[in-house]
Scaffold this motif. Structure first.
Motif, PDB file in Angstrom:
ATOM      1  N   TYR A 242     -21.160 -18.223  46.196  1.00  0.00           N
ATOM      2  CA  TYR A 242     -20.930 -18.949  44.948  1.00  0.00           C
ATOM      3  C   TYR A 242     -19.539 -19.589  44.936  1.00  0.00           C
ATOM      4  CZ  TYR A 242     -20.449 -20.175  40.082  1.00  0.00           C
ATOM      5  OH  TYR A 242     -20.244 -20.883  38.930  1.00  0.00           O
ATOM      6  N   LEU A 243     -18.536 -18.847  45.375  1.00  0.00           N
ATOM      7  CA  LEU A 243     -17.177 -19.384  45.405  1.00  0.00           C
ATOM      8  C   LEU A 243     -17.092 -20.612  46.305  1.00  0.00           C
ATOM      9  CD1 LEU A 243     -15.146 -16.052  45.576  1.00  0.00           C
ATOM     10  CD2 LEU A 243     -15.227 -17.650  43.645  1.00  0.00           C
ATOM     11  N   ALA A 244     -17.787 -20.571  47.430  1.00  0.00           N
ATOM     12  CA  ALA A 244     -17.775 -21.711  48.344  1.00  0.00           C
ATOM     13  C   ALA A 244     -18.421 -22.932  47.706  1.00  0.00           C
ATOM     14  CB  ALA A 244     -18.486 -21.348  49.640  1.00  0.00           C
ATOM     15  N   ARG A 245     -19.498 -22.707  46.934  1.00  0.00           N
ATOM     16  CA  ARG A 245     -20.193 -23.808  46.284  1.00  0.00           C
ATOM     17  C   ARG A 245     -19.408 -24.345  45.085  1.00  0.00           C
ATOM     18  NH1 ARG A 245     -25.761 -24.642  46.334  1.00  0.00           N
ATOM     19  NH2 ARG A 245     -25.162 -26.210  44.775  1.00  0.00           N
ATOM     20  N   SER A 246     -18.768 -23.466  44.348  1.00  0.00           N
ATOM     21  CA  SER A 246     -18.153 -23.876  43.091  1.00  0.00           C
ATOM     22  C   SER A 246     -16.689 -24.276  43.232  1.00  0.00           C
ATOM     23  CB  SER A 246     -18.248 -22.727  42.075  1.00  0.00           C
ATOM     24  OG  SER A 246     -17.436 -21.634  42.486  1.00  0.00           O
ATOM     25  N   GLY A 247     -16.013 -23.756  44.254  1.00  0.00           N
ATOM     26  CA  GLY A 247     -14.586 -24.018  44.397  1.00  0.00           C
ATOM     27  C   GLY A 247     -13.721 -23.226  43.444  1.00  0.00           C
ATOM     28  N   ALA A 248     -14.282 -22.201  42.806  1.00  0.00           N
ATOM     29  CA  ALA A 248     -13.519 -21.390  41.850  1.00  0.00           C
ATOM     30  C   ALA A 248     -12.441 -20.590  42.574  1.00  0.00           C
ATOM     31  CB  ALA A 248     -14.452 -20.449  41.099  1.00  0.00           C
ATOM     32  N   ASP A 249     -11.359 -20.284  41.868  1.00  0.00           N
ATOM     33  CA  ASP A 249     -10.295 -19.451  42.416  1.00  0.00           C
ATOM     34  C   ASP A 249     -10.818 -18.033  42.636  1.00  0.00           C
ATOM     35  OD1 ASP A 249      -7.208 -18.976  42.799  1.00  0.00           O
ATOM     36  OD2 ASP A 249      -7.926 -17.389  41.461  1.00  0.00           O
ATOM     37  N   ALA A 250     -10.688 -17.509  43.846  1.00  0.00           N
ATOM     38  CA  ALA A 250     -11.317 -16.239  44.200  1.00  0.00           C
ATOM     39  C   ALA A 250     -10.759 -15.074  43.400  1.00  0.00           C
ATOM     40  CB  ALA A 250     -11.166 -15.979  45.701  1.00  0.00           C
ATOM     41  N   ALA A 251      -9.436 -15.006  43.244  1.00  0.00           N
ATOM     42  CA  ALA A 251      -8.838 -13.871  42.539  1.00  0.00           C
ATOM     43  C   ALA A 251      -9.196 -13.883  41.062  1.00  0.00           C
ATOM     44  CB  ALA A 251      -7.320 -13.887  42.720  1.00  0.00           C
ATOM     45  N   ALA A 252      -9.115 -15.049  40.445  1.00  0.00           N
ATOM     46  CA  ALA A 252      -9.462 -15.146  39.024  1.00  0.00           C
ATOM     47  C   ALA A 252     -10.937 -14.842  38.803  1.00  0.00           C
ATOM     48  CB  ALA A 252      -9.121 -16.534  38.500  1.00  0.00           C
TER      49      ALA A 252
END
Length: 336
Positions: A242-252
């Motif tokens: 999901y992080l790879a698809r969304s580009g969201a900050d991993a720690a947050a």
């Protein structure tokens, strides 16, 4: 079809399924009931959602059409009677993720990957108008159901402190309400449709309570599933996906995931207890230990350090003795 049979038959008479044979399908924790209607080799699903029992089919219709417009596989609405609470829906079959995976465990990662991709796609799309927010105040109140129904008599000051700590964590780490959340996005509400392509392979069923919420919320629902064990390796893989698809900050995102996990699992413990004590549905008690294990894991995250001791100081662990007593206090099951 109970005392609503004449109304249901009247509804079907106004459709192309007037002479269809009707057979019951499994219900859910709500007051909705589902039936499969047969017309030769064709089938559809009849939803019966009585307004006098607090149901309303209009949100289902609205969200189903929104999801379908985005290329997702919500059931098509074949006919509707919103006043009396009946919908005739496209039949997406019986291949729930929860049934397919035990038959084909080697496909578990594939199914969860498709469900994760469907979420990422949904979160890239515009929101429908006037979608209510699932904000920190409401979420904290929903988490408090665990204190009200599961814990029983507890110290009011400690309960208030736990509520305040939950609210503070949600406000700091999970206040983003930028996407449509379906709120019950898990293996018993997702259907596998392998004849379709891409994100359309995931059939969506339970979304009428959709709200505007945090992008991590439905991923928690999917991967911290109250009804089945999701392997930790798949949980980690799907979060990374999901992080790879969304580009969201991993720690947050990680902090939000665990804060929302704690909130959701507290709510579920409360809801399952209420289903037993108020509605006589004792079998939901058997699911509480799994949910408790998720809660303990979420509370170990540093973002929840202020909340963790307040939970352990208020809520009793679901020991066999405690759960046995909870079941003993269940209401008498309603007459079908």
């Amino acid at each position: 079809m109970s005392d609503r049979t004449p109304l249901a038959r009247q509804f079907l008479q106004g459709t192309d399924w007037a002479d269809a044979r009707v057979a019951p399908l499994a219900g859910d924790a709500s007051n909705r009931r589902y039936m499969r209607v047969h017309r030769g080799d064709e089938t559809a699903v009849l939803m019966d959602a009585p307004s006098e029992r607090g149901e309303d089919v209009r949100p289902f219709v609205r969200i189903a059409r929104h999801l379908s417009s985005l290329g997702l596989s919500a059931p098509r609405i074949l006919a509707e009677d919103t006043r009396n609470g009946f919908l005739l829906l496209e039949d997406l079959g019986d291949d729930l993720f929860a049934r397919v995976i035990p038959r084909a465990p080697d496909r578990e990662a594939e199914l969860y990957g498709a469900a994760t991709d469907a979420l990422a796609h949904l979160h890239d799309q515009p929101l429908p108008d006037d979608l209510a927010p699932y904000d920190p105040a409401l979420m904290a109140d929903m988490a408090a159901l665990a204190f009200e129904w599961y814990a029983g008599d507890t110290d009011s000051l400690r309960r208030a402190a736990a509520h305040a700590a939950m609210l503070a964590a949600l406000a700091e780490y999970a206040s983003d309400a930028s996407v449509l959340i379906q709120r019950d996005y898990h293996a018993e509400n997702l259907l596998w449709l392998p004849e379709r392509a891409g994100i359309a392979r995931v059939g969506l069923l339970d979304f009428q309570d959709a709200m505007r919420g945090h992008p991590a919320y439905d991923l928690v629902s999917l991967l911290q599933d109250a009804r089945r064990d999701v392997p930790p390796a798949i949980e980690r893989e799907m979060i990374t996906r999901y992080l790879a698809r969304s580009g969201a900050d991993a720690a947050a995102f990680d902090a939000a995931y665990h804060v929302l996990g704690a909130q959701r699992n507290l709510r579920i413990i409360g809801v399952f207890s209420r289903l037993c004590l108020r509605d006589g549905k004792a079998h939901y008690v058997d699911l509480i230990p799994r949910v408790w294990s998720y809660l303990e894991r979420d509370l170990a995250h540093p973002a929840l350090a202020p909340l963790a001791p307040l939970i352990s100081g208020v809520l009793p662990a679901p020991t066999s003795e405690f759960l046995k007593d909870l079941k003993r206090r269940c209401a008498t099951p309603p007459t079908p």
